[in-house]
Design a protein around this motif. Structure first.
Motif, short mmCIF file in Angstrom:
data_model
loop_
_atom_site.label_atom_id
_atom_site.label_comp_id
_atom_site.label_asym_id
_atom_site.label_seq_id
_atom_site.Cartn_x
_atom_site.Cartn_y
_atom_site.Cartn_z
N GLN A 137 0.83 -1.21 0.00
CA GLN A 137 0.00 0.00 0.00
C GLN A 137 0.86 1.26 0.00
O GLN A 137 0.58 2.23 -0.70
N GLY A 141 1.19 4.12 -2.98
CA GLY A 141 0.98 5.53 -2.69
C GLY A 141 2.15 6.38 -3.14
O GLY A 141 1.98 7.47 -3.70
N ARG A 144 2.13 6.93 -6.87
CA ARG A 144 1.08 7.84 -7.33
C ARG A 144 1.30 9.28 -6.86
O ARG A 144 0.50 10.16 -7.18
N SER A 146 1.06 10.28 -3.76
CA SER A 146 0.00 10.53 -2.80
C SER A 146 0.50 11.29 -1.59
O SER A 146 1.71 11.38 -1.32
N ARG A 149 -1.71 10.87 4.13
CA ARG A 149 -2.80 9.98 4.54
C ARG A 149 -2.74 8.67 3.77
O ARG A 149 -2.87 7.59 4.35
N SER A 150 -2.51 8.74 2.48
CA SER A 150 -2.41 7.52 1.69
C SER A 150 -1.16 6.73 2.07
O SER A 150 -1.19 5.50 2.17
N SER A 312 -8.40 16.54 -4.96
CA SER A 312 -6.96 16.29 -5.10
C SER A 312 -6.17 17.46 -4.52
O SER A 312 -6.71 18.51 -4.17
#
Length: 366
Positions: A137, A141, A144, A146, A149-150, A312
């Motif tokens: 995970q 993240g 991406r 992220s 939080r991600s 976003s």
């Protein structure tokens, strides 16, 4: 008399600790797909629950995305019943097509968990995610771009959902199944077809591109991370990468929880009472630390009607410029037909008024 295998003992201990706060007589449901992680969780829960005074059942979700998925679900349900779990419910879901196959399947699955728990009166739904899932995970993240939080990964608990095995490696769940005589289902979408010599690509040849043909594209991204990325990281950086990534997630979660609490408090303090829309005092918000301010802005956007999953960083930065780079610019369009604008010392966030078509001219106006 010898005790259980070490992996079995660790799994049981993790489940026992997770169920310790539940009242006697509570019902918990194991979310079982038939894979090694959820089967190991089912076996550990079936052993621990009655000794803790807790009833344990299972919910098996059939996504209907692969041929024979109903047979796989039936086999998983049979295994749960043989372990002594009851009730065992199989739920067939319709997976939508809005956010991508993995996200859509997760949304449908979680909706089934909520509905089944409500119907049966269950206090918790146990998921079989492991330390390896957490590491995957975090890597997804990072890829991406992220936010924190991600990157903080999956929480051990959120609402009804609990993840007792989140601190155990995947090799433990495989060992639990072997020691318990359980034969897990091998999900074909988790197999990356790189054993085919025609697909082999040397990692040390920078001129070769990995041939993501149609077959490979059908493999979920998480499976590629599991079977390719993490092994390479372990090889290059040394063992312990999975645990290190999971520790990073834990530390980030602590920080993010605190920042989001401060952001919520700022949102409440800056909100203008009596305003017909979401309105914030610009001076109050602009004076706050950057990370807290932007979390307060995100909270304002969601409160005004923006879908949480659609907001976003780009949206938040555009609204933030209304505070920090104000030169009379117009409103910012946001997801969910919401707009943000600065007016009279306030940041106002509200649904965008529909544009009415001009009335058709009467004959006398032609």
């Amino acid at each position: 008399m010898s005790g259980p295998a070490p992996a079995v003992a660790r799994a049981r201990l993790a489940v026992r600790a997770d169920l310790a706060d539940l009242p006697v007589g509570s019902l918990v449901l194991v979310a079982c797909s038939g894979g090694p992680d959820s089967l190991a969780l089912a076996a550990a829960t079936a052993f621990v629950a009655p000794r803790a005074g807790v009833r344990a059942g299972a919910v098996v979700v059939d996504h209907g995305l692969q041929p024979g998925s109903d047979a796989v679900a039936a086999e998983a349900a049979r295994a749960c019943r043989e372990l002594g779990l009851a009730p065992v419910v199989v739920v067939r879901v319709d997976v939508g097509r809005s956010s991508g196959p993995e996200a859509d399947a997760r949304e449908a699955r979680h909706a089934a968990f909520d509905a089944t728990a409500a119907e049966l009166g269950a206090q918790a739904v146990l998921l079989g995610h492991t330390l390896d899932d957490q590491a995957e995970q975090v890597l997804l993240g990072l890829a991406r771009g992220s936010g924190a939080r991600s990157l903080s990964g999956m929480p051990a608990r959120r609402g009804l959902l609990r993840r007792p095995l989140l601190g155990l490696p995947r090799e433990d769940t495989v060992a639990v199944c072997a020691a318990s005589g359980l034969v897990p289902w091998d999900d074909p979408t988790n197999a990356v077809p790189w054993d085919d010599p025609t697909n082999a690509v040397p990692w040390d040849d920078p001129t070769n591109a990995v041939p993501w043909d149609d077959r490979a594209s059908a493999v979920p991204l998480r499976s590629r991370v599991r079977h390719q990325v993490l092994p390479v990281l372990e090889q290059v950086l040394g063992p312990g990468v999975v645990g290190a990534l999971a520790r990073t997630a834990d530390q980030l979660r602590e920080d993010v929880d605190t920042l989001e609490l401060l952001g919520a408090e700022l949102f409440a303090a800056a909100r203008v009472e009596g305003a017909p829309t979401i309105a914030l005092d610009v001076a109050v918000v602009a004076a706050a630390p950057l990370a807290v301010r932007r979390r307060a802005l995100r909270a304002a956007l969601v409160a005004a009607g923006c879908p949480s999953g659609s907001v976003s960083r780009t949206h938040v930065l555009a609204v933030d410029r209304l505070l920090t780079d104000w030169h009379g610019q117009g409103p910012v369009a946001l997801p969910g037909r919401v707009v943000a604008r600065r007016r009279c010392g306030r940041l106002e966030v509200e649904p965008d008024a529909p544009i009415e078509a001009p009335a058709a001219p009467t004959r006398g106006e032609l």
